[in-house]
Write an enzyme that holds these catalytic residues in place. Structure first.
Site: not given
Length: 357
Positions: A24, A20-21
């Protein structure tokens, strides 16, 4: 084997947060936004490497990671800072984490379904004695369920789930019969006593097998993904209505525990691997959807404020002050952490109760 399943569950949960990170991070780099630190893992620092603008780090606890975009919410004058970007770049960066979770879930589903010889959907398998709605104007044996109370029945098990939460005062049902869709609006299908059991609808739900082909497999990969997304919304609605209690909500401990149970219940090591991976795909898509909810402290909350800022600029030529956004985010973060703590304590308590039983 249980220890291996626990480790597998912890790894999967940590991997999903880390990826998920990573979403980003990659989106920020593609948009030309400065990233001050990208970390795999949380807690004490084990290793790091510094570049001209980014610190890459590895931390002790394998439970996720983070992508630090510097002064996220304050414009410092740096043209490459997150705060200095326009609406669309911010939107892409904020949504990229959930997109990566969704992509990971779809990839796992595709790998599992690639070897499937067929797929199963719900159909009417028969009726109890005295069932009053059998016939062309009602239900017929062999009908394929398409929708129940507005919810799409993509795969085997959906019909039983949606009927379970029906209030028993009539059902909206759509079925596929002889290749055509039949809509049964407000069908007077009530709970009653059938075969000596109370609270039953009087019909049995079976499964129709659809042989696999390239196009069918691709279609059912999409169906399974949409079904996981729908399950999130369905669960949230049932929680809001009070049909599901907070006692049935699980946190990281409960998720890892469930993965362990899934592995232990599997007949072979290969089946355990597939079942845990499939459950991991469910969690990945669950994280993708939940994180986009317009709740402050989540990416969806930041996207909501982004939209509010855009509307405020359009109407009043000014943004919502950062300090107010920060205060709301902080308050909701504390509330969210408090809820997670309560859920975790509940999960740990259930583990001890199982161990003592």
């Amino acid at each position: 084997m249980s220890v291996l399943f626990v480790l597998a569950g912890i790894f999967i949960f940590g991997f999903l947060i880390a990826i998920h990170e990573l979403g980003h991070f990659l989106a920020a780099r593609l948009c030309g936004v400065r990233v001050s630190e990208f970390s795999i893992g949380m807690g004490p620092l084990l290793w790091h490497r510094e570049t001209e603008e980014t610190r890459y780090s590895l931390r002790l606890l394998p439970i996720g990671g983070f992508c630090a975009l510097g002064e996220d919410d304050e414009d410092t004058g740096d043209a490459r800072s997150f705060a200095h970007q326009g609406f669309w770049k911010k939107l892409v960066i904020l949504a990229a984490g959930s997109f990566m979770n969704l992509l990971a879930g779809v990839a796992v589903i595709a790998c599992i379904f690639a070897t499937a010889s067929g797929f199963y959907v719900d159909q009417v398998a028969g009726f109890s004695e005295g069932f009053p709605l059998e016939g062309k104007d009602g239900l017929m044996e062999g009908d394929i369920f398409y929708k129940i109370d507005g919810w799409r029945t993509y795969l085997r098990g959906d019909a039983a789930l949606f009927l379970r939460f029906n209030d028993g005062q009539g059902v909206d049902i759509e079925v596929i019969r002889d290749g055509e869709k039949v809509v049964l609006k407000d069908l007077p299908l009530y709970r009653g006593t059938y075969n000596g059991e109370e609270g039953k609808f009087g019909l049995s739900v079976g499964a129709a097998r659809i042989p696999a082909s390239f196009l069918t497999t691709a279609k059912f990969i999409g169906y399974q993904t949409l079904d996981f997304v729908q399950q999130v919304w369905f669960s949230l609605i049932q929680l809001f209505r009070g049909n599901v209690g907070l006692s049935e909500v699980s946190g990281p401990v409960g998720i890892v525990s469930t993965m362990t149970e899934v592995g232990n219940a599997s007949k072979t090591a290969v089946a355990a691997f597939e079942n845990i991976a499939f459950f991991g795909a469910l969690i990945a898509i669950n994280l993708a959807v939940m994180n986009l909810l317009p709740i402050p402290a989540l990416d969806g909350g930041r996207i909501f404020f982004l939209a509010v800022d855009g509307l405020s600029m359009l109407l009043f030529r000014r943004k919502v002050p950062v300090k107010y956004q920060a205060a709301v985010n902080a308050a909701c973060f504390v509330a969210l952490m408090g809820l997670m703590l309560l859920v975790t304590l509940k999960d740990v308590g259930q583990l001890f109760m199982r161990g003592g039983s």
